[in-house]
Design an enzyme around this catalytic site. Structure first.
Site, short mmCIF file in Angstrom:
data_model
loop_
_atom_site.label_atom_id
_atom_site.label_comp_id
_atom_site.label_asym_id
_atom_site.label_seq_id
_atom_site.Cartn_x
_atom_site.Cartn_y
_atom_site.Cartn_z
N CYS A 180 0.93 -1.23 -0.14
CA CYS A 180 0.16 -0.01 0.04
C CYS A 180 0.67 1.31 -0.05
CB CYS A 180 -0.89 0.12 1.13
SG CYS A 180 -1.63 -1.64 1.50
N GLU A 218 -2.73 6.66 12.36
CA GLU A 218 -2.46 7.92 11.44
C GLU A 218 -2.89 9.39 12.23
OE1 GLU A 218 -4.11 7.67 7.68
OE2 GLU A 218 -2.77 9.33 6.78
N LYS A 272 -9.91 7.73 -0.02
CA LYS A 272 -10.33 6.36 -0.19
C LYS A 272 -11.87 6.26 0.27
CE LYS A 272 -5.90 4.10 0.88
NZ LYS A 272 -5.05 4.97 1.42
N PHE A 322 1.10 -2.74 4.56
CA PHE A 322 1.43 -3.82 5.43
C PHE A 322 2.75 -4.13 5.24
CE2 PHE A 322 -2.73 -6.56 5.13
CZ PHE A 322 -3.46 -5.77 6.35
#
Lengths: 434, 102
Positions: free
Chosen positions: A186, A337, A358, A422
């Site tokens: 990602c 985050e 997103k 990840f």
């Protein structure tokens, strides 16, 4: 002082529109690109939704040259070819506009699962038939091998190469300079653009086509991320499934697409009178070195990546007018985050609008950071900040200004885009008005 | 004469071969003319011949190991410049032999 690096073009293929203008309009209207999966029969799966690129985005193969390349391309490579060609067109960089040896390519690619649905189906059917033929009901490699060999077009196997998109871009654009593929999940799209910046700063290229691409709406990736418990199961209301920073969120939504930018050395862009969208001013990258799927709870390394990006851009937190968050819509990401932004920006964190696109386009995995840089460019140049849609019940642990639900008029002079993968890779890009 | 050609899936073999070449090389059917070099004139690269043989297998409903194509080309076009020597007629000759069980 070293030369600046200009962004002179941006091209995207996304679930809410292909092409800069169409994507911009989608972001402004706060439209969701999430729907029931059409790529395969998803009945019975715990997650039956995704943000897909479909026929409404036009015939993407029309962007591919030479014409025979299309049949060798994975879906992700096709997205990349289209997005990169769009970016180059916007940059007004013609075929003879750059010495081929000074034109580089960096691509964020490679996701979970197979890259070609037809190839997967052929493999699966060969395995089933092999088991039937042998009669033991077990995986029988010799019989599978014979059936697979009989049924598989050799060219289909090429589509699985992770470096295929970068190679196809090189052929299409006669880019004979540095050519690299980054596969940090990602984080890949953001890192690809950051490494493209470094190629130019090091003097290895004058122009770089940099971006990311992914096409993971396939049964293996959907099932894989489902098993890991990361996907939203909001099948009944696809448009409301991706809800970063909202208390009712239940995971991310897989998206697909590509984003590419044209990066140029300042003097090169000026000499050819190129239209400049923004300066790519900074890049920061770190790794948690902690766990594969857990982020460091204290967010120290994610925060450090943001600090490095700002330092690279020679900017202070107060210079930032917008952050395009990684914002996946998983509880862990959203909280960590938020912490990373607070840690790196200090008191200024409360003043910076942060949104997750997103919420509209889903998680484009290896393409996410690149498409989100395009969204950040739009925020910098088009007079509005894209919203975080579906933010109706804010998580109390997520206490920043997330630009909820509707686009906001604003004209930031500098902005940041973050990505976390990840595996623990953290990266950010900083852009500034030219 | 089409009447002299074996039929494949109800269509004359030359027509089938021509269609396959056009599909593999993504060119218009009209561009696939006798004497055209698949490499020089129609842009074929090595991987395209694997695609071509796979599609012939499908059309002729038989198994054709790729090395058989390679041996056929070596034997039939020995010493010639393959960029121009591999023409639609050569592909058709190969297909006829495969169909005859050569």
């Amino acid at each position: 002082m070293s030369e600046r690096v200009a962004v002179t073009g941006a091209g995207v293929v996304t679930p809410i529109g292909a092409g800069y203008e169409s994507f911009r309009d989608g972001l402004r209207s706060g439209r969701s690109g999430v729907g029931r999966i059409r790529a395969f029969d998803c009945a019975g799966l715990s997650t039956q939704i995704a943000a897909e690129v479909d026929h409404r985005q036009g015939d993407l193969s029309a962007w591919v040259e030479p014409r025979t390349s299309a049949k060798l391309m994975s879906r992700a490579a096709m997205f990349a070819a289209a997005a990169a060609a769009m970016a180059r067109r916007q940059a007004l960089l013609g075929r003879d506009g750059v010495d081929p040896r000074r034109l580089g390519v960096v691509v964020g690619a490679g996701g979970m699962g197979p890259t070609d649905l037809d190839l997967l189906a052929t493999q699966a059917q060969a395995a089933i038939d092999a088991a039937r033929e042998v009669g033991t009901g077990r995986w029988d490699v010799p019989t599978f091998a014979r059936l697979f060999t009989e049924r598989t077009n050799p060219i289909a196997t090429l589509r699985g190469l992770p470096n295929l998109a970068a190679a196809q871009l090189a052929i299409q654009h006669d880019a004979r300079g540095p050519n690299a593929t980054i596969t940090t999940a990602c984080c890949a799209g953001t890192q690809a653009i950051g490494e493209g910046l470094r190629l130019i700063q090091r003097g290895d290229a004058d122009v770089v086509l940099a971006g990311g691409t992914d096409a993971a709406v396939n049964p293996v990736a959907v099932l894989g991320f489902s098993l890991l418990g990361t996907l939203s199961r909001c099948n009944a209301e696809p448009g409301r499934a991706s809800r970063p920073f909202d208390r009712q969120r239940d995971g991310f939504v897989i998206g697909e697409g590509a984003g590419f930018v044209v990066l140029e050395r300042e003097s090169f862009a000026q000499a050819r009178g190129a239209p400049v969208l923004a300066e790519l001013a900074g890049y920061g990258v770190t790794c948690d070195a902690y766990r594969i799927t857990d982020e460091r709870p204290d967010a120290a390394e994610a925060a450090h990546a943001i600090s490095l990006g700002l330092r690279d851009a020679e900017m202070e937190p107060r210079d930032l007018g917008y952050i395009n968050a990684h914002g996946t819509g998983t509880r862990m990401n959203d909280i960590t985050e938020t912490r990373a932004i607070r840690l790196s920006l200090g008191a200024h964190a409360a003043d910076v609008p942060v949104s997750s696109t997103k919420s509209m386009i889903g998680h484009l995995l290896a393409a996410a950071g690149a498409v989100e840089l395009a969204a950040t460019l739009i925020a910098l140049t088009e007079g509005f900040l894209p919203p975080t849609i579906n933010l109706e019940d804010p998580d109390e642990e997520c206490d920043l200004d997330y630009v909820p639900n509707v686009a906001r008029a604003a004209s930031p002079t500098a902005a940041l885009s973050t990505s976390f993968g990840f595996g623990g890779q953290n990266a950010c890009l900083v852009i500034r008005r030219w | 004469m089409p009447g002299d050609s074996p039929l494949v899936g109800g269509r004359p073999l030359p027509e089938v071969v021509r269609r396959i070449i056009a599909d593999v090389l993504v060119v218009a059917l009209e561009e696939v003319q006798p004497g055209k070099g698949l490499v020089r004139d129609l842009g074929a690269e090595s991987i395209d011949f694997m695609d071509l043989v796979f599609r012939l297998e499908d059309a002729l409903e038989c198994q054709i190991p790729f090395p058989r194509w390679q041996r056929f080309i070596e034997a039939t076009l020995e010493g010639q410049d393959l960029a121009v020597a591999i023409t639609p007629e050569v592909v058709q000759l190969f297909a006829e032999r495969e169909l005859a069980g050569a």
